[in-house]
Scaffold this motif. Structure first.
Motif, short mmCIF file in Angstrom:
data_model
loop_
_atom_site.label_atom_id
_atom_site.label_comp_id
_atom_site.label_asym_id
_atom_site.label_seq_id
_atom_site.Cartn_x
_atom_site.Cartn_y
_atom_site.Cartn_z
N THR A 55 0.83 -1.20 0.00
CA THR A 55 0.00 0.00 0.00
C THR A 55 0.87 1.25 0.00
O THR A 55 2.02 1.24 0.44
CB THR A 55 -0.96 0.03 1.21
OG1 THR A 55 -0.21 -0.09 2.42
CG2 THR A 55 -1.98 -1.10 1.12
N ALA A 56 0.28 2.34 -0.50
CA ALA A 56 1.01 3.61 -0.65
C ALA A 56 0.96 4.46 0.61
O ALA A 56 1.81 5.33 0.80
CB ALA A 56 0.42 4.40 -1.83
N ASN A 57 -0.03 4.21 1.44
CA ASN A 57 -0.19 5.00 2.66
C ASN A 57 -1.03 4.20 3.66
O ASN A 57 -1.23 3.00 3.47
CB ASN A 57 -0.80 6.38 2.34
CG ASN A 57 -2.11 6.27 1.60
OD1 ASN A 57 -3.10 5.75 2.12
ND2 ASN A 57 -2.14 6.77 0.36
N SER A 112 -5.29 1.98 -0.64
CA SER A 112 -4.20 2.62 -1.40
C SER A 112 -3.22 1.58 -1.97
O SER A 112 -2.01 1.80 -2.01
CB SER A 112 -3.45 3.62 -0.51
OG SER A 112 -2.67 2.94 0.47
N CYS A 159 -0.74 -0.27 -4.12
CA CYS A 159 0.16 0.21 -5.18
C CYS A 159 0.87 -0.95 -5.88
O CYS A 159 1.51 -0.74 -6.91
CB CYS A 159 1.16 1.22 -4.64
SG CYS A 159 2.24 0.61 -3.34
N ASN A 189 -2.67 8.87 -6.54
CA ASN A 189 -1.24 8.52 -6.60
C ASN A 189 -0.49 9.11 -5.42
O ASN A 189 0.65 9.54 -5.53
CB ASN A 189 -0.62 8.97 -7.93
CG ASN A 189 0.59 8.14 -8.32
OD1 ASN A 189 0.74 7.00 -7.88
ND2 ASN A 189 1.46 8.70 -9.13
N TYR A 230 1.40 8.96 -1.87
CA TYR A 230 2.26 8.08 -1.07
C TYR A 230 2.70 8.78 0.21
O TYR A 230 3.08 9.94 0.18
CB TYR A 230 3.52 7.69 -1.85
CG TYR A 230 3.30 6.64 -2.88
CD1 TYR A 230 3.72 5.34 -2.69
CD2 TYR A 230 2.66 6.94 -4.09
CE1 TYR A 230 3.51 4.36 -3.65
CE2 TYR A 230 2.45 5.97 -5.05
CZ TYR A 230 2.89 4.68 -4.83
OH TYR A 230 2.68 3.72 -5.78
N ILE A 240 7.07 4.39 1.16
CA ILE A 240 8.10 4.31 0.12
C ILE A 240 9.36 3.68 0.71
O ILE A 240 10.00 2.83 0.07
CB ILE A 240 8.40 5.69 -0.49
CG1 ILE A 240 7.16 6.23 -1.22
CG2 ILE A 240 9.60 5.62 -1.44
CD1 ILE A 240 7.28 7.68 -1.67
N THR A 257 7.36 4.27 -5.74
CA THR A 257 7.17 5.72 -5.68
C THR A 257 6.02 6.16 -6.58
O THR A 257 5.58 5.40 -7.46
CB THR A 257 8.45 6.45 -6.15
OG1 THR A 257 8.62 6.19 -7.54
CG2 THR A 257 9.68 6.00 -5.36
N PRO A 258 5.54 7.39 -6.41
CA PRO A 258 4.49 7.90 -7.29
C PRO A 258 4.92 7.88 -8.77
O PRO A 258 4.09 7.67 -9.65
CB PRO A 258 4.26 9.33 -6.81
CG PRO A 258 4.74 9.35 -5.40
CD PRO A 258 5.85 8.34 -5.33
N THR A 308 4.16 4.52 -10.37
CA THR A 308 2.76 4.15 -10.59
C THR A 308 1.95 5.21 -11.33
O THR A 308 0.75 5.02 -11.56
CB THR A 308 2.06 3.83 -9.25
OG1 THR A 308 2.19 4.95 -8.37
CG2 THR A 308 2.67 2.58 -8.60
#
Length: 158
Positions: free
Chosen positions: A13-15, A20, A22, A47, A49, A54, A60-61, A64
């Motif tokens: 997940t991004a966050n 989220s 990813c 998008n 994060y 990370i 990273t954004p 993606t």
């Protein structure tokens, strides 16, 4: 030998939001053999994060920005999850992410039988893989799903 057919899955997940996602790692095992793997970067909503995430997985954004959304890939992975045995290491996390992302995109929930290798082995994935001599690039979703699949196969063959 028991019927060893299941799907192992891992989400990064991004966050802190479960929706989220990813990265998806998915491993389909039928009759004890890996028949399908999916390693897919996903553009999380906005998008966005959190830098801490990370640091964990290295996605990273920029990685993606042009990736499909979960909504876009759901049609390709649903058949490996719906009405299947779904295995994850710390399945409560991955199944919660799945539930949250389906709700976020207003997609219907699916039924599956949840199995958790963390509950079976009672150790973190990196530790149990080191002990069992299973290759692992921890926090890469496909590597985590492959390791989880191997752990679950070993458990079923005991």
């Amino acid at each position: 030998m028991p019927d060893i057919s299941f799907t192992a899955i891992d989400f990064e997940t991004a966050n802190y939001k479960g929706f989220s996602i990813c990265q998806i790692g998915l491993v389909r095992v039928e009759n004890g053999a890996v028949v399908k793997t999916i390693n897919q970067l996903i553009c999380p909503p906005g998008n966005y994060y959190n830098p801490k995430f990370i640091d964990i997985h290295g996605i990273t954004p920029e990685d993606t920005a042009d990736a499909p959304t979960f909504y876009d890939v759901w049609g390709h992975i649903k058949k490996y999850i719906e009405d299947e045995v779904l295995v994850a290491h710390n399945a409560s996390f991955d199944c919660s992410c799945l539930k949250q992302v389906l709700a976020y995109y207003d997609l219907a929930e699916v039924k599956y039988q949840k199995q958790c290798t963390y509950r079976i082995y009672k150790k973190g994935l990196a530790k149990i893989c080191a002990e069992q001599q299973i290759e692992l690039n921890h926090h890469d979703a496909l590597s985590d799903a492959m390791a989880c699949a191997e752990l679950y196969k070993r458990h079923l063959m005991k």
